[in-house]
Design a protein around this motif. Sequence first.
Motif, PDB file in Angstrom:
ATOM      1  N   LEU A  86       0.822  -1.212   0.000  1.00 38.31           N
ATOM      2  CA  LEU A  86       0.000   0.000   0.000  1.00 38.31           C
ATOM      3  C   LEU A  86       0.853   1.258   0.000  1.00 38.31           C
ATOM      4  N   LYS A  87       0.323   2.276  -0.681  1.00 41.73           N
ATOM      5  CA  LYS A  87       1.004   3.560  -0.819  1.00 41.73           C
ATOM      6  C   LYS A  87       0.127   4.663  -0.233  1.00 41.73           C
ATOM      7  N   PRO A  88       0.703   5.781   0.155  1.00 43.28           N
ATOM      8  CA  PRO A  88      -0.115   6.893   0.669  1.00 43.28           C
ATOM      9  C   PRO A  88      -1.209   7.314  -0.317  1.00 43.28           C
ATOM     10  N   GLU A  89      -0.927   7.230  -1.598  1.00 39.37           N
ATOM     11  CA  GLU A  89      -1.930   7.630  -2.590  1.00 39.37           C
ATOM     12  C   GLU A  89      -3.093   6.647  -2.695  1.00 39.37           C
ATOM     13  N   ASP A  90      -3.014   5.523  -1.994  1.00 39.72           N
ATOM     14  CA  ASP A  90      -4.152   4.596  -1.938  1.00 39.72           C
ATOM     15  C   ASP A  90      -5.158   5.025  -0.877  1.00 39.72           C
ATOM     16  N   THR A  91      -4.830   6.048  -0.099  1.00 40.46           N
ATOM     17  CA  THR A  91      -5.747   6.538   0.929  1.00 40.46           C
ATOM     18  C   THR A  91      -7.048   7.007   0.299  1.00 40.46           C
ATOM     19  N   ALA A  92      -8.154   6.456   0.777  1.00 40.58           N
ATOM     20  CA  ALA A  92      -9.470   6.770   0.208  1.00 40.58           C
ATOM     21  C   ALA A  92     -10.538   6.014   0.984  1.00 40.58           C
ATOM     22  N   VAL A  93     -11.776   6.377   0.709  1.00 36.97           N
ATOM     23  CA  VAL A  93     -12.908   5.541   1.117  1.00 36.97           C
ATOM     24  C   VAL A  93     -13.124   4.542  -0.017  1.00 36.97           C
ATOM     25  N   TYR A  94     -13.171   3.273   0.328  1.00 31.41           N
ATOM     26  CA  TYR A  94     -13.338   2.210  -0.665  1.00 31.41           C
ATOM     27  C   TYR A  94     -14.772   1.703  -0.645  1.00 31.41           C
ATOM     28  N   TYR A  95     -15.348   1.619  -1.838  1.00 35.18           N
ATOM     29  CA  TYR A  95     -16.738   1.211  -1.992  1.00 35.18           C
ATOM     30  C   TYR A  95     -16.835  -0.079  -2.792  1.00 35.18           C
ATOM     31  N   CYS A  96     -17.719  -0.946  -2.349  1.00 33.93           N
ATOM     32  CA  CYS A  96     -18.072  -2.146  -3.088  1.00 33.93           C
ATOM     33  C   CYS A  96     -19.311  -1.831  -3.920  1.00 33.93           C
ATOM     34  N   ALA A  97     -19.374  -2.395  -5.122  1.00 36.43           N
ATOM     35  CA  ALA A  97     -20.512  -2.150  -6.003  1.00 36.43           C
ATOM     36  C   ALA A  97     -20.874  -3.432  -6.744  1.00 36.43           C
ATOM     37  N   ALA A  98     -22.127  -3.508  -7.212  1.00 39.12           N
ATOM     38  CA  ALA A  98     -22.574  -4.702  -7.923  1.00 39.12           C
ATOM     39  C   ALA A  98     -23.544  -4.329  -9.035  1.00 39.12           C
ATOM     40  N   ARG A  99     -23.534  -5.157 -10.074  1.00 38.17           N
ATOM     41  CA  ARG A  99     -24.462  -4.973 -11.181  1.00 38.17           C
ATOM     42  C   ARG A  99     -24.935  -6.337 -11.634  1.00 38.17           C
ATOM     43  N   ASN A 100     -26.153  -6.395 -12.191  1.00 31.40           N
ATOM     44  CA  ASN A 100     -26.716  -7.671 -12.602  1.00 31.40           C
ATOM     45  C   ASN A 100     -25.962  -8.227 -13.809  1.00 31.40           C
ATOM     46  N   PHE A 101     -25.440  -9.414 -13.681  1.00 35.60           N
ATOM     47  CA  PHE A 101     -24.717 -10.090 -14.758  1.00 35.60           C
ATOM     48  C   PHE A 101     -23.752  -9.138 -15.436  1.00 35.60           C
ATOM     49  N   GLY A 102     -23.610  -9.266 -16.719  1.00 32.40           N
ATOM     50  CA  GLY A 102     -22.829  -8.340 -17.507  1.00 32.40           C
ATOM     51  C   GLY A 102     -21.340  -8.542 -17.388  1.00 32.40           C
ATOM     52  N   VAL A 103     -20.631  -7.910 -18.267  1.00 32.29           N
ATOM     53  CA  VAL A 103     -19.179  -7.944 -18.248  1.00 32.29           C
ATOM     54  C   VAL A 103     -18.694  -6.999 -17.173  1.00 32.29           C
ATOM     55  N   VAL A 104     -17.426  -7.102 -16.831  1.00 34.73           N
ATOM     56  CA  VAL A 104     -16.870  -6.166 -15.865  1.00 34.73           C
ATOM     57  C   VAL A 104     -16.959  -4.762 -16.441  1.00 34.73           C
ATOM     58  N   ALA A 105     -17.171  -3.794 -15.580  1.00 39.42           N
ATOM     59  CA  ALA A 105     -17.313  -2.411 -15.995  1.00 39.42           C
ATOM     60  C   ALA A 105     -16.470  -1.518 -15.098  1.00 39.42           C
ATOM     61  N   THR A 106     -16.055  -0.387 -15.639  1.00 40.37           N
ATOM     62  CA  THR A 106     -15.154   0.496 -14.904  1.00 40.37           C
ATOM     63  C   THR A 106     -15.759   1.843 -14.562  1.00 40.37           C
ATOM     64  N   THR A 107     -17.020   2.045 -14.913  1.00 39.20           N
ATOM     65  CA  THR A 107     -17.641   3.336 -14.651  1.00 39.20           C
ATOM     66  C   THR A 107     -18.615   3.245 -13.485  1.00 39.20           C
ATOM     67  N   VAL A 108     -18.725   4.333 -12.741  1.00 37.88           N
ATOM     68  CA  VAL A 108     -19.649   4.392 -11.605  1.00 37.88           C
ATOM     69  C   VAL A 108     -21.078   4.131 -12.062  1.00 37.88           C
ATOM     70  N   SER A 109     -21.451   4.697 -13.185  1.00 37.26           N
ATOM     71  CA  SER A 109     -22.835   4.606 -13.653  1.00 37.26           C
ATOM     72  C   SER A 109     -23.240   3.195 -14.036  1.00 37.26           C
ATOM     73  N   ALA A 110     -22.282   2.312 -14.251  1.00 34.40           N
ATOM     74  CA  ALA A 110     -22.598   0.934 -14.663  1.00 34.40           C
ATOM     75  C   ALA A 110     -23.086   0.079 -13.507  1.00 34.40           C
ATOM     76  N   TYR A 111     -22.873   0.531 -12.286  1.00 35.62           N
ATOM     77  CA  TYR A 111     -23.214  -0.273 -11.118  1.00 35.62           C
ATOM     78  C   TYR A 111     -24.456   0.276 -10.430  1.00 35.62           C
ATOM     79  N   LYS A 112     -25.352  -0.628 -10.095  1.00 35.57           N
ATOM     80  CA  LYS A 112     -26.637  -0.234  -9.515  1.00 35.57           C
ATOM     81  C   LYS A 112     -26.611  -0.231  -7.993  1.00 35.57           C
ATOM     82  N   TYR A 113     -25.848  -1.138  -7.403  1.00 36.64           N
ATOM     83  CA  TYR A 113     -25.871  -1.300  -5.954  1.00 36.64           C
ATOM     84  C   TYR A 113     -24.520  -0.900  -5.365  1.00 36.64           C
TER      85      TYR A 113
END
Length: 124
Positions: A86-113
């Motif tokens: 871990l590095k100092p620049e990893d400091t953040a609030v980390y969020y878990c997210a989920a979306r129904n099926f689908g391929v992996v996605a990298t955008t916030v808007s792609a995840y519903k939960y």
Amino acid sequence: QVQLVESGGGLVQPGDSLRLSCAASGRTFSRYTSGWFRQGPGKEREFVAAINWSGSTTYYADSVKGRFTISRDDAKNSVYLQMNRLKPEDTAVYYCAARNFGVVATTVSAYKYWGQGTQVTVSS
């Protein structure tokens, strides 16, 4: 509906490791593609890692590739983020997210939960 609860955050020193957990409740979690995002102070929420519903595909942000590993255990309805070196620049609030099926996605808007987040602070 899926409810997500993150845990495992904390204060660590540079070079240390942490393992974040995301526990899901509600519908069958094995049907959901999951991701981890983070938001540092004064920054936009950004993609960290994702794993598809079957666990066969993972994807990482360049900034964490080779240091972080995402995994899932559907028997425990959980997704994990192992964070090493871990590095100092990893400091953040980390969020878990989920979306129904689908391929992996990298955008916030792609995840519903979304979970409520867990704080990770890397400092000496």
